[in-house]
Design a protein around this motif. Structure first.
Motif, PDB file in Angstrom:
ATOM      1  N   ARG A  29      29.471  54.032  43.766  1.00 37.39           N
ATOM      2  CA  ARG A  29      29.816  53.322  42.530  1.00 37.39           C
ATOM      3  C   ARG A  29      28.616  53.183  41.592  1.00 37.39           C
ATOM      4  NH1 ARG A  29      34.823  50.278  42.736  1.00 37.39           N
ATOM      5  NH2 ARG A  29      34.154  49.320  40.791  1.00 37.39           N
ATOM      6  N   LEU A  30      27.420  53.137  42.196  1.00 38.17           N
ATOM      7  CA  LEU A  30      26.217  53.015  41.358  1.00 38.17           C
ATOM      8  C   LEU A  30      25.851  54.336  40.692  1.00 38.17           C
ATOM      9  CD1 LEU A  30      23.778  50.823  43.481  1.00 38.17           C
ATOM     10  CD2 LEU A  30      24.730  50.263  41.256  1.00 38.17           C
ATOM     11  N   HIS A  45      35.357  50.000  47.628  1.00 36.81           N
ATOM     12  CA  HIS A  45      34.161  49.202  47.935  1.00 36.81           C
ATOM     13  C   HIS A  45      34.462  47.699  48.048  1.00 36.81           C
ATOM     14  CE1 HIS A  45      30.151  47.449  47.481  1.00 36.81           C
ATOM     15  NE2 HIS A  45      30.562  46.847  46.388  1.00 36.81           N
ATOM     16  N   MET A  49      34.143  45.451  51.525  1.00 41.64           N
ATOM     17  CA  MET A  49      33.134  44.401  51.701  1.00 41.64           C
ATOM     18  C   MET A  49      33.796  43.047  51.974  1.00 41.64           C
ATOM     19  SD  MET A  49      30.348  46.038  51.444  1.00 41.64           S
ATOM     20  CE  MET A  49      28.960  44.992  51.240  1.00 41.64           C
ATOM     21  N   LEU A 144      41.977  45.184  39.570  1.00 40.14           N
ATOM     22  CA  LEU A 144      40.969  44.658  40.508  1.00 40.14           C
ATOM     23  C   LEU A 144      40.080  43.578  39.891  1.00 40.14           C
ATOM     24  CD1 LEU A 144      39.491  47.459  42.784  1.00 40.14           C
ATOM     25  CD2 LEU A 144      40.620  45.348  43.437  1.00 40.14           C
ATOM     26  N   VAL A 148      39.620  40.223  41.991  1.00 37.64           N
ATOM     27  CA  VAL A 148      38.291  39.989  42.538  1.00 37.64           C
ATOM     28  C   VAL A 148      37.941  38.486  42.584  1.00 37.64           C
ATOM     29  CG1 VAL A 148      36.893  40.158  40.424  1.00 37.64           C
ATOM     30  CG2 VAL A 148      36.027  41.045  42.545  1.00 37.64           C
ATOM     31  N   ALA A 262      34.558  46.472  34.234  1.00 33.19           N
ATOM     32  CA  ALA A 262      33.704  47.468  34.898  1.00 33.19           C
ATOM     33  C   ALA A 262      32.378  47.493  34.152  1.00 33.19           C
ATOM     34  CB  ALA A 262      34.358  48.849  34.848  1.00 33.19           C
ATOM     35  N   GLY A 263      31.396  48.186  34.734  1.00 27.20           N
ATOM     36  CA  GLY A 263      30.126  48.385  34.026  1.00 27.20           C
ATOM     37  C   GLY A 263      29.065  47.366  34.397  1.00 27.20           C
ATOM     38  N   TYR A 266      29.737  43.478  34.448  1.00 31.80           N
ATOM     39  CA  TYR A 266      30.633  43.210  35.580  1.00 31.80           C
ATOM     40  C   TYR A 266      29.814  43.203  36.868  1.00 31.80           C
ATOM     41  CZ  TYR A 266      34.912  44.242  38.442  1.00 31.80           C
ATOM     42  OH  TYR A 266      35.954  44.228  39.335  1.00 31.80           O
ATOM     43  N   LEU A 270      29.270  39.861  39.246  1.00 33.10           N
ATOM     44  CA  LEU A 270      29.785  39.878  40.625  1.00 33.10           C
ATOM     45  C   LEU A 270      28.676  39.807  41.666  1.00 33.10           C
ATOM     46  CD1 LEU A 270      32.694  42.491  40.636  1.00 33.10           C
ATOM     47  CD2 LEU A 270      32.803  40.019  40.397  1.00 33.10           C
ATOM     48  N   HIS A 271      27.589  40.547  41.432  1.00 36.19           N
ATOM     49  CA  HIS A 271      26.624  40.664  42.533  1.00 36.19           C
ATOM     50  C   HIS A 271      25.573  39.571  42.564  1.00 36.19           C
ATOM     51  CE1 HIS A 271      28.852  44.401  42.570  1.00 36.19           C
ATOM     52  NE2 HIS A 271      28.676  44.351  43.866  1.00 36.19           N
ATOM     53  N   PHE A 274      27.928  37.929  44.993  1.00 33.56           N
ATOM     54  CA  PHE A 274      28.166  38.570  46.293  1.00 33.56           C
ATOM     55  C   PHE A 274      26.866  38.931  47.028  1.00 33.56           C
ATOM     56  CE2 PHE A 274      32.388  40.079  44.398  1.00 33.56           C
ATOM     57  CZ  PHE A 274      33.090  39.049  45.013  1.00 33.56           C
ATOM     58  N   ARG A 318      17.987  44.559  39.690  1.00 30.32           N
ATOM     59  CA  ARG A 318      19.327  45.076  39.381  1.00 30.32           C
ATOM     60  C   ARG A 318      19.959  44.310  38.212  1.00 30.32           C
ATOM     61  NH1 ARG A 318      24.054  45.555  44.035  1.00 30.32           N
ATOM     62  NH2 ARG A 318      25.817  46.025  42.684  1.00 30.32           N
ATOM     63  N   ARG A 330      19.140  49.817  37.636  1.00 33.42           N
ATOM     64  CA  ARG A 330      20.318  49.280  38.314  1.00 33.42           C
ATOM     65  C   ARG A 330      20.592  50.052  39.613  1.00 33.42           C
ATOM     66  NH1 ARG A 330      26.360  50.553  36.477  1.00 33.42           N
ATOM     67  NH2 ARG A 330      27.378  49.238  37.982  1.00 33.42           N
ATOM     68  N   GLU A 338      20.752  47.204  49.447  1.00 33.98           N
ATOM     69  CA  GLU A 338      21.337  47.695  50.710  1.00 33.98           C
ATOM     70  C   GLU A 338      20.253  47.857  51.776  1.00 33.98           C
ATOM     71  OE1 GLU A 338      24.099  50.870  50.527  1.00 33.98           O
ATOM     72  OE2 GLU A 338      25.256  49.960  48.905  1.00 33.98           O
TER      73      GLU A 338
HETATM   74  C1  HEM Z   1      24.576  45.455  48.770  1.00 32.37           C
HETATM   75  C2  HEM Z   1      24.696  46.279  47.780  1.00 32.37           C
HETATM   76  C3  HEM Z   1      25.897  46.463  46.878  1.00 32.37           C
HETATM   77  C4  HEM Z   1      26.015  47.480  45.991  1.00 32.37           C
HETATM   78  C5  HEM Z   1      25.021  48.575  45.784  1.00 32.37           C
HETATM   79  C6  HEM Z   1      27.270  47.287  45.285  1.00 32.37           C
HETATM   80  C7  HEM Z   1      27.733  48.076  44.250  1.00 32.37           C
HETATM   81  C8  HEM Z   1      28.827  47.811  43.456  1.00 32.37           C
HETATM   82  C9  HEM Z   1      29.160  48.468  42.244  1.00 32.37           C
HETATM   83  C10 HEM Z   1      28.304  49.545  41.592  1.00 32.37           C
HETATM   84  C11 HEM Z   1      30.297  47.946  41.765  1.00 32.37           C
HETATM   85  C12 HEM Z   1      31.011  48.333  40.491  1.00 32.37           C
HETATM   86  C13 HEM Z   1      30.423  47.638  39.306  1.00 32.37           C
HETATM   87  C14 HEM Z   1      30.753  48.382  38.057  1.00 32.37           C
HETATM   88  O1  HEM Z   1      31.936  48.470  37.716  1.00 32.37           O
HETATM   89  O2  HEM Z   1      29.812  48.907  37.453  1.00 32.37           O
HETATM   90  C15 HEM Z   1      30.731  46.938  42.691  1.00 32.37           C
HETATM   91  C16 HEM Z   1      31.862  46.180  42.569  1.00 32.37           C
HETATM   92  C17 HEM Z   1      32.242  45.255  43.503  1.00 32.37           C
HETATM   93  N1  HEM Z   1      31.505  44.836  44.586  1.00 32.37           N
HETATM   94 FE1  HEM Z   1      29.717  45.505  45.193  1.00 32.37          FE
HETATM   95  N2  HEM Z   1      27.898  46.187  45.787  1.00 32.37           N
HETATM   96  C18 HEM Z   1      27.101  45.645  46.773  1.00 32.37           C
HETATM   97  C19 HEM Z   1      27.351  44.519  47.510  1.00 32.37           C
HETATM   98  C20 HEM Z   1      28.558  43.863  47.498  1.00 32.37           C
HETATM   99  C21 HEM Z   1      28.902  42.781  48.374  1.00 32.37           C
HETATM  100  C22 HEM Z   1      27.963  42.152  49.415  1.00 32.37           C
HETATM  101  C23 HEM Z   1      30.180  42.436  48.078  1.00 32.37           C
HETATM  102  C24 HEM Z   1      31.037  41.381  48.689  1.00 32.37           C
HETATM  103  C25 HEM Z   1      30.649  40.472  49.527  1.00 32.37           C
HETATM  104  C26 HEM Z   1      30.643  43.293  47.002  1.00 32.37           C
HETATM  105  C27 HEM Z   1      31.887  43.247  46.429  1.00 32.37           C
HETATM  106  C28 HEM Z   1      32.253  43.924  45.291  1.00 32.37           C
HETATM  107  C29 HEM Z   1      33.516  43.751  44.628  1.00 32.37           C
HETATM  108  C30 HEM Z   1      34.633  42.832  45.102  1.00 32.37           C
HETATM  109  C31 HEM Z   1      33.497  44.565  43.510  1.00 32.37           C
HETATM  110  C32 HEM Z   1      34.592  44.702  42.470  1.00 32.37           C
HETATM  111  C33 HEM Z   1      35.680  45.581  42.986  1.00 32.37           C
HETATM  112  C34 HEM Z   1      35.944  46.730  42.129  1.00 32.37           C
HETATM  113  O3  HEM Z   1      35.964  46.597  40.893  1.00 32.37           O
HETATM  114  O4  HEM Z   1      36.143  47.813  42.722  1.00 32.37           O
HETATM  115  N3  HEM Z   1      29.624  44.146  46.677  1.00 32.37           N
HETATM  116  N4  HEM Z   1      29.790  46.881  43.714  1.00 32.37           N
END
Ligand code: HEM
Length: 373
Positions: A29-30, A45, A49, A144, A148, A262-263, A266, A270-271, A274, A318, A330, A338
């Protein structure tokens, strides 16, 4: 207590594999160029998670505490659900099993509330209900970026409820309980509103997150333990306190950036929650939860500070990159997030092995959930 291990091991493995798949998906996703493995992996993703990793793990912890065999159906369903979800892209089977598993988690929480009807158990049960509601919306095809917040409410209310429970050692006054309830209700109201009126809902969610962060910073025992002479207690306090600060940052971002689908914005909203809040809680609680879950004692070593520092520094990078539109910052921030988590898990496994061997190290033993953290 160790007889738990053969029973819970398959579920624990499913949860950790869910995390691995979720982290791989996060990198996709990144924008890191990696094999996609499954056509729906990157898109999965969030559910990997929240449900595959954390939902399975949190429910397993409850089952280990209550020790009723039928309850294992809940983590089995969420664990199997994420696997089948990836195996059969576009099919309803995987999400349906995850949703059934979250229904099982609600049933478990209702039993806990019946045994002990307290604000903290009700808060955790409300969290489980939000997980179920989010999964039902997801199953029904809701976007989503709306689902979320229901998933986020699951984690926020579960953790806040647990912290309220542990804060009882400081004998909170009725006013403190009322303030906690008010903050949790504002947050919950925001989640409810966001499904129909996203712009208003996100604003209320921001206020609720900020209020919860303020409560935790002010009243949780973490603040008082930051200078504790015991290094483990100090480490846990640092994890918790820094997590609360990120929770507050997420609240402020929600108040300012509005609805995002998204983007980079977002990602930041979220992060901070999270990664900044939830993963800090995991770093702080894992050395306590593991003995409670498996009976295996873990010893503390100051090296645990390394992944914690890495997590916060990389998240700051980030978020700064997200807010300034610096794409490669980012990507690297997310990758190092990670790395910090994986490093933490490796160090945890190492400490488990050392504790097993009874090695003498400059460590402090950890004795289950009664720890003052
Ligand atoms: C540890 C490194 C993590 C990375 C690299 C990562 C990466 C990403 C990215 C790139 C996105 C999309 C953002 C966008 O639209 O630009 C995303 C969405 C999301 N992340 Fe993470 N994430 C991480 C950790 C987590 C954790 C720990 C959780 C939950 C506990 C989580 C839950 C979510 C959720 C729920 C979404 C939105 C769902 C979606 O739109 O698909 N992420 N994440």
């Amino acid at each position: 207590m160790r007889r738990n291990i053969p029973t819970i091991a398959p579920f624990l493995i499913l949860s950790i594999l869910g995390l691995t798949a979720g982290l791989w998906a996060g990198l996709l996703r990144l924008g890191w160029v990696l094999p996609a493995l499954r056509s729906n992996l990157a898109f999965s993703h969030g559910s990997l998670m929240i449900s595959g990793f954390l939902g399975t793990l949190i429910t397993l912890e409850r089952v280990a505490a209550l020790r009723r065999a039928w309850m294992l159906a809940a983590p089995a369903l969420t664990g199997l659900g994420w696997v089948l979800g990836l195996a059969f892209p576009g099919q309803v089977l995987g999400p349906a099993l995850i949703t059934l598993g979250s229904l099982g988690a609600v049933a478990i929480l209702l039993i806990i509330v019946r045994r002990e009807t307290q604000i903290f158990t009700i808060t955790m049960a409300a969290g489980a209900l939000c997980w179920l509601a989010g999964n039902l919306l997801w199953l029904g095809g809701t976007a989503l970026n709306r689902v979320v917040w229901w998933w986020a409410a699951y984690l926020v209310l579960t953790i806040a409820g647990e912290r309220l429970e542990l804060s009882r050692v400081r004998q909170p006054k009725p006013l403190h309980y009322r303030l906690f309830t008010a903050a949790a209700l504002v947050f919950l109201a925001g989640v409810l509103v966001t499904t129909a009126r996203p712009q208003t809902g996100i604003f209320i969610i921001g206020a609720g997150l900020l209020a919860l962060a303020a409560w935790l910073i002010r009243f949780d025992i973490a603040r008082f333990n930051l200078r504790h002479p015991n290094p483990l207690t100090r480490y846990i306090a640092l994890c918790l306190f820094s997590g609360y600060l990120w929770l507050g940052v997420s609240g402020i971002l929600n108040l300012t950036v509005g609805v995002q689908a998204a983007g980079p914005l977002y990602d930041a909203v979220l992060h901070t929650l999270f990664v900044g809040f939830v993963l800090s809680m995991i770093f702080g609680h894992a050395p306590i939860i593991l003995p409670a879950l498996t009976g295996i004692q873990v010893s503390y070593h100051r090296i645990f500070m390394l992944p914690l520092a890495l997590l916060h520094i990389s998240l700051a990078l980030r978020v700064a990159a997200d807010l300034s539109g610096w794409h490669s910052g980012r990507m690297w921030g997310g990758l190092i997030n990670e790395t910090a988590l994986i490093l933490f898990l490796i160090l945890l496994a190492r400490q488990v092995l050392l504790s097993q061997k009874g090695a003498t190290h400059p460590t402090a033993p950890i004795s289950g959930r009664n720890h003052p953290g």
